[in-house]
Design an enzyme around this catalytic site. Sequence first.
Site, PDB file in Angstrom:
ATOM      1  N   GLU A  87       1.435  -1.319  -0.092  1.00  0.00           N
ATOM      2  CA  GLU A  87       0.031  -0.572   0.166  1.00  0.00           C
ATOM      3  C   GLU A  87       0.827   1.350  -0.070  1.00  0.00           C
ATOM      4  O   GLU A  87       0.305   2.581   0.584  1.00  0.00           O
ATOM      5  CB  GLU A  87      -1.083   0.008   1.202  1.00  0.00           C
ATOM      6  CG  GLU A  87      -2.333  -1.026   1.183  1.00  0.00           C
ATOM      7  CD  GLU A  87      -2.934  -1.104   2.059  1.00  0.00           C
ATOM      8  OE1 GLU A  87      -4.065  -0.354   1.536  1.00  0.00           O
ATOM      9  OE2 GLU A  87      -2.953  -0.931   3.432  1.00  0.00           O
ATOM     10  N   HIS A 106      -0.709   5.816   7.011  1.00  0.00           N
ATOM     11  CA  HIS A 106      -1.907   5.174   7.132  1.00  0.00           C
ATOM     12  C   HIS A 106      -2.217   3.609   8.214  1.00  0.00           C
ATOM     13  O   HIS A 106      -1.039   3.076   8.505  1.00  0.00           O
ATOM     14  CB  HIS A 106      -1.759   4.400   5.969  1.00  0.00           C
ATOM     15  CG  HIS A 106      -2.989   3.214   5.203  1.00  0.00           C
ATOM     16  ND1 HIS A 106      -4.024   2.951   5.657  1.00  0.00           N
ATOM     17  CD2 HIS A 106      -2.791   1.747   4.940  1.00  0.00           C
ATOM     18  CE1 HIS A 106      -4.705   1.702   5.053  1.00  0.00           C
ATOM     19  NE2 HIS A 106      -3.881   1.204   5.205  1.00  0.00           N
ATOM     20  N   HIS A 108      -5.130   1.492  10.760  1.00  0.00           N
ATOM     21  CA  HIS A 108      -6.659   0.535  10.764  1.00  0.00           C
ATOM     22  C   HIS A 108      -6.522   1.006  12.466  1.00  0.00           C
ATOM     23  O   HIS A 108      -7.242  -0.165  13.036  1.00  0.00           O
ATOM     24  CB  HIS A 108      -6.352  -0.882  10.668  1.00  0.00           C
ATOM     25  CG  HIS A 108      -5.208  -0.848   9.308  1.00  0.00           C
ATOM     26  ND1 HIS A 108      -4.351  -1.928   9.481  1.00  0.00           N
ATOM     27  CD2 HIS A 108      -6.142  -0.053   7.718  1.00  0.00           C
ATOM     28  CE1 HIS A 108      -4.170  -1.835   7.927  1.00  0.00           C
ATOM     29  NE2 HIS A 108      -4.808  -0.955   7.229  1.00  0.00           N
TER      30      HIS A 108
HETATM   31 ZN   LIG Z   1      -4.639  -0.610   5.210  1.00  0.00          ZN
END
Ligand SMILES: [Zn+2]
Length: 248
Positions: A87, A106, A108
Amino acid sequence: MPASLGDDQKSEIIDAALTRLVMANHILAREDIIDNFGHVSMRHPLRPDRYLLSRSRSPQVVSRGDIMEFTLDGELIGEDSRSPYAERHIHGAIYKDRPDVNAVTHHHARSILPFTMLDISLRPMFHMASVIGPDVPTWDSQHEFGDTNMLVDSMEMGHSLSRTLGKGRVALLRGHGAVCAAGDIRSVIMVSIGLRDNAALVAQTLAMGKVTYLTDGEIEKSSNMLLGAMPLARAWDYWVARAGYGRL
Ligand SMILES: [Zn+2]
């Protein structure tokens, strides 16, 4: 960056950037922003057309030797057989589209995930979260890409996400997580932590009653204050101590 910098000065600048990026990995892991997955990058301090990001590794164990250098299109500089993050294009696309951004996370973080799929505003509700900015848009990969493995693993997807981010500091990814973008590494940590805390507090408040969000003026004034030199230095000292670096 002045062209007159000597080799020693250049290597000092790169050295300081690498140290700070490794520490940012450990801080964000300690603060439960990134866990076994998720990543943080910075734009190369001497080459704005490149960025620095760890190889595919859990942030808590990232060390200097793990940091790789990429073009904004995600091409690795130099020979290295180790795997990069799939990613990484999130980072390159945002750096390409946003010259004002020099650091990206980035992640979660679990508290934000319900807000990626609900039509409930994540606008700041307390002053420390003002740094996330007034608008928290959500990017849904279904709209352009249909059923995927949910990873943002191409420049096309990265630019699509970057368009949703627009000029802001935060965007949510439906059923996935968030991206945070800021002018430097300390600011992007503050934005990431502010987003995590705001999500938890909005959820907590909704269980008790109505949320009163900050006004546009309050968001602007608070975030300008918090992203100033003194608060960032004070926050950084706190984060590095909590991440196990001891008293500096
Ligand atoms: Zn991710």
